[in-house]
Design a protein around this motif. Structure first.
Motif, PDB file in Angstrom:
ATOM      1  N   HIS A   1     -25.510   3.669   1.090  1.00 16.05           N
ATOM      2  CA  HIS A   1     -26.599   4.463   1.684  1.00 16.05           C
ATOM      3  C   HIS A   1     -26.173   5.863   2.127  1.00 16.05           C
ATOM      4  O   HIS A   1     -26.985   6.776   2.124  1.00 16.05           O
ATOM      5  CB  HIS A   1     -27.166   3.738   2.907  1.00 16.05           C
ATOM      6  CG  HIS A   1     -27.585   2.345   2.627  1.00 16.05           C
ATOM      7  ND1 HIS A   1     -28.771   2.040   1.986  1.00 16.05           N
ATOM      8  CD2 HIS A   1     -26.968   1.161   2.867  1.00 16.05           C
ATOM      9  CE1 HIS A   1     -28.870   0.739   1.851  1.00 16.05           C
ATOM     10  NE2 HIS A   1     -27.794   0.175   2.366  1.00 16.05           N
ATOM     11  N   ASN A   2     -24.935   6.021   2.545  1.00 19.39           N
ATOM     12  CA  ASN A   2     -24.573   7.256   3.253  1.00 19.39           C
ATOM     13  C   ASN A   2     -23.784   8.272   2.424  1.00 19.39           C
ATOM     14  O   ASN A   2     -23.425   9.332   2.927  1.00 19.39           O
ATOM     15  CB  ASN A   2     -23.794   6.910   4.523  1.00 19.39           C
ATOM     16  CG  ASN A   2     -24.647   6.158   5.524  1.00 19.39           C
ATOM     17  OD1 ASN A   2     -25.874   6.292   5.529  1.00 19.39           O
ATOM     18  ND2 ASN A   2     -24.012   5.366   6.374  1.00 19.39           N
ATOM     19  N   ASP A   3     -23.526   7.955   1.166  1.00 20.04           N
ATOM     20  CA  ASP A   3     -22.885   8.930   0.284  1.00 20.04           C
ATOM     21  C   ASP A   3     -23.852  10.066  -0.041  1.00 20.04           C
ATOM     22  O   ASP A   3     -25.054   9.863   0.016  1.00 20.04           O
ATOM     23  CB  ASP A   3     -22.497   8.244  -1.048  1.00 20.04           C
ATOM     24  CG  ASP A   3     -21.070   7.729  -1.022  1.00 20.04           C
ATOM     25  OD1 ASP A   3     -20.303   8.110  -0.134  1.00 20.04           O
ATOM     26  OD2 ASP A   3     -20.732   6.939  -1.917  1.00 20.04           O
ATOM     27  N   PRO A   4     -23.377  11.240  -0.513  1.00 20.39           N
ATOM     28  CA  PRO A   4     -21.975  11.637  -0.543  1.00 20.39           C
ATOM     29  C   PRO A   4     -21.530  12.198   0.820  1.00 20.39           C
ATOM     30  O   PRO A   4     -22.354  12.559   1.643  1.00 20.39           O
ATOM     31  CB  PRO A   4     -21.961  12.736  -1.610  1.00 20.39           C
ATOM     32  CG  PRO A   4     -23.320  13.384  -1.482  1.00 20.39           C
ATOM     33  CD  PRO A   4     -24.274  12.279  -1.070  1.00 20.39           C
ATOM     34  N   VAL A   5     -20.225  12.257   0.997  1.00 17.96           N
ATOM     35  CA  VAL A   5     -19.652  12.669   2.274  1.00 17.96           C
ATOM     36  C   VAL A   5     -19.346  14.166   2.261  1.00 17.96           C
ATOM     37  O   VAL A   5     -18.723  14.677   1.341  1.00 17.96           O
ATOM     38  CB  VAL A   5     -18.375  11.855   2.565  1.00 17.96           C
ATOM     39  CG1 VAL A   5     -17.610  12.435   3.749  1.00 17.96           C
ATOM     40  CG2 VAL A   5     -18.746  10.402   2.827  1.00 17.96           C
ATOM     41  N   ARG A   6     -19.801  14.852   3.289  1.00 17.47           N
ATOM     42  CA  ARG A   6     -19.533  16.291   3.429  1.00 17.47           C
ATOM     43  C   ARG A   6     -18.556  16.570   4.560  1.00 17.47           C
ATOM     44  O   ARG A   6     -17.927  17.626   4.591  1.00 17.47           O
ATOM     45  CB  ARG A   6     -20.837  17.031   3.716  1.00 17.47           C
ATOM     46  CG  ARG A   6     -21.898  16.822   2.653  1.00 17.47           C
ATOM     47  CD  ARG A   6     -23.261  17.195   3.176  1.00 17.47           C
ATOM     48  NE  ARG A   6     -23.434  18.642   3.224  1.00 17.47           N
ATOM     49  CZ  ARG A   6     -24.425  19.256   3.883  1.00 17.47           C
ATOM     50  NH1 ARG A   6     -25.291  18.553   4.577  1.00 17.47           N
ATOM     51  NH2 ARG A   6     -24.528  20.563   3.866  1.00 17.47           N
ATOM     52  N   VAL A   7     -18.504  15.652   5.526  1.00 13.12           N
ATOM     53  CA  VAL A   7     -17.631  15.846   6.686  1.00 13.12           C
ATOM     54  C   VAL A   7     -16.771  14.595   6.868  1.00 13.12           C
ATOM     55  O   VAL A   7     -17.301  13.486   6.919  1.00 13.12           O
ATOM     56  CB  VAL A   7     -18.453  16.093   7.967  1.00 13.12           C
ATOM     57  CG1 VAL A   7     -17.531  16.263   9.171  1.00 13.12           C
ATOM     58  CG2 VAL A   7     -19.359  17.314   7.805  1.00 13.12           C
ATOM     59  N   VAL A   8     -15.452  14.792   6.939  1.00 16.97           N
ATOM     60  CA  VAL A   8     -14.547  13.666   7.185  1.00 16.97           C
ATOM     61  C   VAL A   8     -13.887  13.867   8.545  1.00 16.97           C
ATOM     62  O   VAL A   8     -13.270  14.908   8.804  1.00 16.97           O
ATOM     63  CB  VAL A   8     -13.445  13.570   6.110  1.00 16.97           C
ATOM     64  CG1 VAL A   8     -12.547  12.358   6.371  1.00 16.97           C
ATOM     65  CG2 VAL A   8     -14.055  13.485   4.721  1.00 16.97           C
TER      66      VAL A   8
END
Lengths: 90, 156
Positions: free
Chosen positions: B98-105
């Motif tokens: 549900h939460n992809d893609p990631v912009r902040v790690v």
């Protein structure tokens, strides 16, 4: 009432879930004890729990349980957490 | 109320990387590990530990749309409690449904399993504001990141 928040390492994400579940429960006016734990200890910790809160990815690891497994997609969305807890707690 | 030493210290500049490039989620997590090592919160090997948690348990660390909270258990690699922030030029898929893609790690180092809840409450104060992730993702300077992360929720 006992609620357990589960993550892989028992650090970080389960703690966020615990903190925000407590906030959601306060909004709902429901008293409950929320514990954070790792996936490996779920059987011991969740033995007497009514609800297990976790991520979609960890449902299979949790396996069979008498508790309601509530899957949270956005750990920072208090409305999602409150709505799903309300459904689970009837 | 007095806060104990378990609380996350203010995010230092050295723990922030903006506009980074990562080809894979492993690269993205490694960048967060690099930032934690640079700021002195963990040893360089902590990146491998954070990657291993995801290999073992899956991409559950992607806890909100666009945001991954990389972390691992306390161990020889964790030197003190600390957080790192990495923003990506190109979003990276972690494989979350549900939460992809990631912009902040985010990278999280904690030294004791039981002493981090209060620090995490500070983190929840920041990210329960839905604008925090887009503001971080779009930050063009380290100061803009620090302004989001060092916001003191207690005064609200």
């Amino acid at each position: 009432m006992k609620i357990v928040a589960i993550c892989g390492a028992g650090i970080g994400t389960s703690a966020i879930l615990k903190v925000n579940a407590e906030r959601a429960l306060k909004r709902l006016g429901i008293e409950a004890d929320v514990t954070a734990a790792d996936a490996a200890s779920v059987r011991d910790v969740a033995e007497d729990a009514q609800v297990i809160l976790t991520s979609p990815e960890l449902v299979d690891i949790i396996g069979k349980t008498y508790a309601d497994v509530v899957v949270i997609q956005n750990y920072f969305d208090l409305e999602e957490i409150a709505a799903k807890l309300l459904t689970a707690l009837g | 109320m007095l806060k104990d030493s378990s609380v996350l210290p203010p995010l230092p500049e050295s723990a922030v990387t903006i506009g980074a490039s990562a080809a894979t989620w492993r690269d993205a997590v490694r960048l967060a590990g690099d930032a934690l090592a640079r700021s002195g919160a963990a040893t360089p090997a902590f990146a491998d530990e954070m990657i291993r948690v995801i290999e073992e348990f899956g991409p559950y660390v992607v806890i909100a749309p666009g945001l991954a909270l990389a972390h691992a258990r306390p161990g020889p690699e964790t030197l003190r409690n600390g957080l790192a922030v990495v923003t990506l030029v190109e979003p990276v898929a972690f494989g979350h449904a549900h939460n992809d893609p990631v912009r902040v790690v985010l990278g999280l180092s904690v030294t004791h399993a039981n002493s981090h809840i209060e620090a995490i409450a500070d983190l929840a104060n920041i990210f329960n504001d839905a604008s925090a992730i887009p503001r971080l993702a779009e930050a063009r300077t380290i100061d803009e990141v620090l302004a989001v992360m060092n916001w003191d929720g207690d005064t609200a």
